[in-house]
Design a protein around this motif. Structure first.
Motif, PDB file in Angstrom:
ATOM      1  N   SER A  18      46.663  44.025  42.321  1.00 25.75           N
ATOM      2  CA  SER A  18      45.858  43.172  41.443  1.00 25.75           C
ATOM      3  C   SER A  18      45.576  43.859  40.122  1.00 25.75           C
ATOM      4  CB  SER A  18      44.536  42.803  42.122  1.00 25.75           C
ATOM      5  OG  SER A  18      44.758  41.986  43.233  1.00 25.75           O
ATOM      6  N   LEU A  21      48.806  43.776  38.041  1.00 31.09           N
ATOM      7  CA  LEU A  21      49.022  42.466  37.426  1.00 31.09           C
ATOM      8  C   LEU A  21      48.070  42.232  36.249  1.00 31.09           C
ATOM      9  CD1 LEU A  21      49.603  40.307  40.599  1.00 31.09           C
ATOM     10  CD2 LEU A  21      51.279  40.823  38.831  1.00 31.09           C
ATOM     11  N   THR A  22      46.831  42.688  36.374  1.00 30.76           N
ATOM     12  CA  THR A  22      45.865  42.553  35.287  1.00 30.76           C
ATOM     13  C   THR A  22      46.279  43.372  34.075  1.00 30.76           C
ATOM     14  OG1 THR A  22      44.084  42.160  36.866  1.00 30.76           O
ATOM     15  CG2 THR A  22      43.444  42.851  34.653  1.00 30.76           C
ATOM     16  N   LEU A  46      51.222  35.134  35.885  1.00 27.80           N
ATOM     17  CA  LEU A  46      50.656  36.320  36.517  1.00 27.80           C
ATOM     18  C   LEU A  46      49.336  35.996  37.219  1.00 27.80           C
ATOM     19  CD1 LEU A  46      51.437  39.017  33.799  1.00 27.80           C
ATOM     20  CD2 LEU A  46      52.497  38.787  36.042  1.00 27.80           C
ATOM     21  N   GLN A  50      48.573  36.519  41.120  1.00 26.64           N
ATOM     22  CA  GLN A  50      47.432  37.316  41.549  1.00 26.64           C
ATOM     23  C   GLN A  50      46.515  36.525  42.484  1.00 26.64           C
ATOM     24  OE1 GLN A  50      45.270  39.187  38.396  1.00 26.64           O
ATOM     25  NE2 GLN A  50      43.983  40.338  39.778  1.00 26.64           N
ATOM     26  N   LEU A  53      48.175  36.543  45.824  1.00 29.25           N
ATOM     27  CA  LEU A  53      48.058  37.881  46.399  1.00 29.25           C
ATOM     28  C   LEU A  53      46.670  38.099  46.990  1.00 29.25           C
ATOM     29  CD1 LEU A  53      49.259  40.870  46.608  1.00 29.25           C
ATOM     30  CD2 LEU A  53      47.975  41.255  44.512  1.00 29.25           C
ATOM     31  N   GLN A  54      45.650  37.684  46.271  1.00 27.50           N
ATOM     32  CA  GLN A  54      44.290  37.878  46.767  1.00 27.50           C
ATOM     33  C   GLN A  54      43.994  36.988  47.965  1.00 27.50           C
ATOM     34  OE1 GLN A  54      41.559  37.675  43.478  1.00 27.50           O
ATOM     35  NE2 GLN A  54      42.410  39.503  42.538  1.00 27.50           N
TER      36      GLN A  54
END
Length: 99
Positions: A18, A21-22, A46, A50, A53-54
């Protein structure tokens, strides 16, 4: 059989992904010569990656007794988000008419 771990490596891995990606989104926004529209598409993509992913790493979407219920809840949440965003854009774009 219950699998028990003392240290949540998957959570650390998800957190690091994460963060990556940020930082990639920030780098694209600040250090690129691409057009504004392309930058927004990259950042939006993105952000969606994310969010997925979370959901997978932290919200344990794949765990539980009934995966079908989890999928239905996610689809409903996405539908609500789309309706809210589209409705807000519609009102803000066409709400200047005199009555």
């Amino acid at each position: 059989m219950d699998k028990k771990m003392n240290f949540p490596m998957s959570h650390v891995f998800g957190f690091l992904l994460s963060l990556l990606l940020t930082f990639v989104a920030a780098a694209v926004a600040l250090k690129t010569t691409l057009s504004f529209q392309v930058v927004m598409w990259i950042i939006g993509t993105l952000a969606i990656i994310q969010a997925g992913l979370q959901l997978y790493m932290f919200m344990h979407v794949t765990e539980g007794e009934d995966a079908k219920v989890n999928l239905i809840n996610i689809v409903y949440a996405v539908f609500c988000a789309i309706v809210i965003v589209a409705g807000t854009i519609w009102v803000m774009s066409f709400g200047l008419h005199n009555h």
